[in-house]
Design a protein around this motif. Structure first.
Motif, mmCIF file in Angstrom:
data_model
loop_
_atom_site.group_PDB
_atom_site.id
_atom_site.type_symbol
_atom_site.label_atom_id
_atom_site.label_comp_id
_atom_site.label_asym_id
_atom_site.label_seq_id
_atom_site.Cartn_x
_atom_site.Cartn_y
_atom_site.Cartn_z
ATOM 1 N N TYR A 134 29.258 48.655 72.927
ATOM 2 C CA TYR A 134 29.631 49.158 71.400
ATOM 3 C C TYR A 134 29.149 50.553 71.335
ATOM 4 C CZ TYR A 134 29.529 49.524 66.456
ATOM 5 O OH TYR A 134 29.677 50.031 65.191
ATOM 6 N N VAL A 135 29.764 51.374 70.917
ATOM 7 C CA VAL A 135 29.102 52.823 70.460
ATOM 8 C C VAL A 135 28.814 52.777 69.027
ATOM 9 C CG1 VAL A 135 29.933 55.244 70.199
ATOM 10 C CG2 VAL A 135 31.264 53.807 72.006
ATOM 11 N N TYR A 136 27.492 52.999 69.206
ATOM 12 C CA TYR A 136 26.620 52.991 67.985
ATOM 13 C C TYR A 136 26.234 54.231 67.364
ATOM 14 C CZ TYR A 136 22.107 52.654 65.481
ATOM 15 O OH TYR A 136 21.184 52.466 64.652
ATOM 16 N N ASP A 137 26.628 54.728 66.345
ATOM 17 C CA ASP A 137 26.521 56.037 65.717
ATOM 18 C C ASP A 137 25.208 55.788 64.703
ATOM 19 O OD1 ASP A 137 26.571 58.434 64.125
ATOM 20 O OD2 ASP A 137 28.516 58.371 63.817
ATOM 21 N N TRP A 138 24.227 56.503 65.143
ATOM 22 C CA TRP A 138 22.874 56.362 64.525
ATOM 23 C C TRP A 138 22.878 57.026 62.989
ATOM 24 C CZ3 TRP A 138 21.506 59.197 69.018
ATOM 25 C CH2 TRP A 138 21.658 60.572 68.778
ATOM 26 N N ASP A 139 23.781 57.770 62.809
ATOM 27 C CA ASP A 139 24.157 58.401 61.285
ATOM 28 C C ASP A 139 25.188 58.015 60.477
ATOM 29 O OD1 ASP A 139 22.811 60.677 60.102
ATOM 30 O OD2 ASP A 139 24.468 61.929 60.450
ATOM 31 N N ASN A 140 25.859 56.824 60.873
ATOM 32 C CA ASN A 140 26.664 56.302 60.222
ATOM 33 C C ASN A 140 26.629 54.780 59.940
ATOM 34 O OD1 ASN A 140 29.166 56.056 58.666
ATOM 35 N ND2 ASN A 140 30.409 56.921 59.997
ATOM 36 N N PRO A 141 25.885 54.249 58.910
ATOM 37 C CA PRO A 141 25.929 52.916 58.637
ATOM 38 C C PRO A 141 27.031 52.292 58.162
ATOM 39 C CG PRO A 141 24.548 53.869 56.858
ATOM 40 C CD PRO A 141 24.942 55.077 58.086
ATOM 41 N N MET A 142 27.872 53.117 57.414
ATOM 42 C CA MET A 142 29.073 52.448 56.770
ATOM 43 C C MET A 142 29.874 51.916 57.820
ATOM 44 S SD MET A 142 28.746 53.040 53.638
ATOM 45 C CE MET A 142 30.077 52.552 52.980
ATOM 46 N N ILE A 143 30.098 52.210 59.296
ATOM 47 C CA ILE A 143 30.997 51.615 60.080
ATOM 48 C C ILE A 143 30.407 50.727 61.040
ATOM 49 C CG2 ILE A 143 32.443 53.640 60.159
ATOM 50 C CD1 ILE A 143 30.962 54.513 62.911
ATOM 51 N N TYR A 144 28.937 50.299 60.829
ATOM 52 C CA TYR A 144 28.079 49.336 61.229
ATOM 53 C C TYR A 144 28.708 47.882 61.121
ATOM 54 C CZ TYR A 144 23.646 47.320 63.111
ATOM 55 O OH TYR A 144 22.739 46.593 63.874
ATOM 56 N N PRO A 145 29.261 47.171 62.100
ATOM 57 C CA PRO A 145 29.723 45.927 61.774
ATOM 58 C C PRO A 145 28.943 44.689 61.932
ATOM 59 C CG PRO A 145 30.499 46.497 64.128
ATOM 60 C CD PRO A 145 29.526 47.459 63.408
ATOM 61 N N PHE A 146 27.467 44.846 61.894
ATOM 62 C CA PHE A 146 26.846 43.778 62.176
ATOM 63 C C PHE A 146 25.829 43.643 61.090
ATOM 64 C CE2 PHE A 146 27.469 46.423 66.154
ATOM 65 C CZ PHE A 146 28.059 45.362 66.853
ATOM 66 N N PHE A 147 25.092 42.364 61.136
ATOM 67 C CA PHE A 147 23.893 42.103 60.770
ATOM 68 C C PHE A 147 22.820 41.634 61.738
ATOM 69 C CE2 PHE A 147 25.095 37.971 58.958
ATOM 70 C CZ PHE A 147 24.089 37.216 59.439
ATOM 71 N N ILE A 148 21.429 42.020 61.599
ATOM 72 C CA ILE A 148 20.651 41.534 62.505
ATOM 73 C C ILE A 148 20.075 40.400 62.228
ATOM 74 C CG2 ILE A 148 18.637 42.205 63.947
ATOM 75 C CD1 ILE A 148 19.136 45.209 63.075
ATOM 76 N N GLN A 149 20.358 39.272 63.246
ATOM 77 C CA GLN A 149 19.724 37.964 63.056
ATOM 78 C C GLN A 149 18.248 37.839 62.270
ATOM 79 O OE1 GLN A 149 19.629 34.590 66.085
ATOM 80 N NE2 GLN A 149 21.579 34.200 64.808
ATOM 81 N N GLY A 150 17.430 38.598 62.988
ATOM 82 C CA GLY A 150 16.011 38.727 62.317
ATOM 83 C C GLY A 150 15.872 39.322 61.223
#
Length: 317
Positions: A134-150
């Motif tokens: 997965y290409v992770y853009d550290w500057d763009n939380p709007m396109i982040y499709p996850f939530f971290i289980q922890g």
């Protein structure tokens, strides 16, 4: 003469013996181990600290029915193809409602100005042997499709039993051309008339499929139930809906001992004599803060200027 020669020989032998007892060595360069970034479960988006995601489980948030056909962006089957958008694997059912373990954080291999803030997460599906990148853009939380289980587990424990109160509108809604959008009971479907005097309690943390986000389910003493987005509390810049305030000890004290001030806050009004905290609750944070010998000046985006002295509002225009 013979004795003198003997002493000389003994001296030479002693000097050779002493020299042979001297041992030399070169010390190794110190090894400085990089401190591994640890994930503390206090945020769902780690920004630049992508290394802290290693070992964490990421859940892919499902999309609304009308958006499912577009699938998900940023997923690839092969690391070497992550610089080619045509190689994306977008199939919705491959990712929605599934959990992936972050095994590695890898550099982005492409040369593209649009990916200057990108890294690649190597993900292994927890229910199979499938691996994706997965290409992770550290500057763009709007396109982040996850939530971290922890994060979900920690936030669920933290928020349960917390209390909030609702304002009817955002204090700057006229500036943003916003409207008072009615809210509805999520169980009965009936419209809710917001009463700023009602204290709502957070019951649980859920996934709000309609808005594709984590949300709190809150209820009041009238058994009305409403969902509040995870980032909606104390957010004065949201686009629509009521303004939600955390009913912490400070706000509770104002409500109980200064009911007139509480009413002003909930009506988005300010008055001379308010504290910094009261003004923040009423109007949100200012755009700019200036400190001088005259006091503290707060400047809001719409031009309002508020002068505080010793933490108390003295004048405004």
């Amino acid at each position: 003469m013979l004795k003198k020669i003997s002493y000389t020989i003994v001296g030479i032998l002693l000097s050779i013996t002493c020299e042979s007892q001297v041992t030399t060595f070169t010390s190794a360069e110190p090894i400085v181990k990089e401190k591994k970034m640890m994930y503390d479960s206090t945020t769902n988006f780690v920004g630049h600290n992508a290394e802290s995601l290693i070992g964490q489980k990421l859940y892919v948030i499902p999309k609304t029915e009308e958006r499912q056909k577009n699938g998900y962006l940023g997923f690839y089957k092969k690391y070497k193809y992550t610089n080619n958008s045509l190689a994306e694997t977008r199939t919705y059912n491959l990712f929605a409602d599934k959990t992936f373990l972050v095994e590695e954080v890898l550099p982005y291999i492409g040369v593209n100005k649009y990916h200057e803030t990108s890294l690649v997460l190597k993900l292994k599906e927890t229910s199979s042997d499938s691996v994706y990148y997965y290409v992770y853009d550290w500057d763009n939380p709007m396109i982040y499709p996850f939530f971290i289980q922890g994060f979900y587990e920690k936030e669920k424990d933290r928020c349960t039993s917390k209390q909030v109160v609702l304002k009817k509108k955002n204090p700057w809604e006229n500036t943003h051309d916003e409207k008072r959008i009615p809210i509805y009971d999520v169980l009965s479907g009936l419209a809710i008339d917001i009463d700023p005097q009602d204290v709502w309690q957070v019951k649980k943390l859920v996934i709000d499929y309609r808005n594709e986000e984590l949300a709190y389910i809150i209820s009041n003493s009238k058994d009305q139930t409403f969902t509040v987005g995870l980032n909606a509390i104390n957010n004065f810049r949201r686009s629509t809906g009521p303004c939600v305030l955390l009913y912490d000890e400070q706000l509770k004290k104002i409500h109980q001992s200064q009911p007139e001030m509480y009413k002003l806050i909930m009506d988005d009004k300010i008055r001379v004599g308010m504290s910094f905290h009261m003004v923040r609750l009423a109007w949100g944070n200012p755009k700019e803060i200036k400190n001088s010998s005259f006091g503290t000046l707060w400047i809001y985006p719409t031009g309002q200027r508020l002068l505080f002295k010793n933490g108390i509002l003295e004048s405004f225009l």
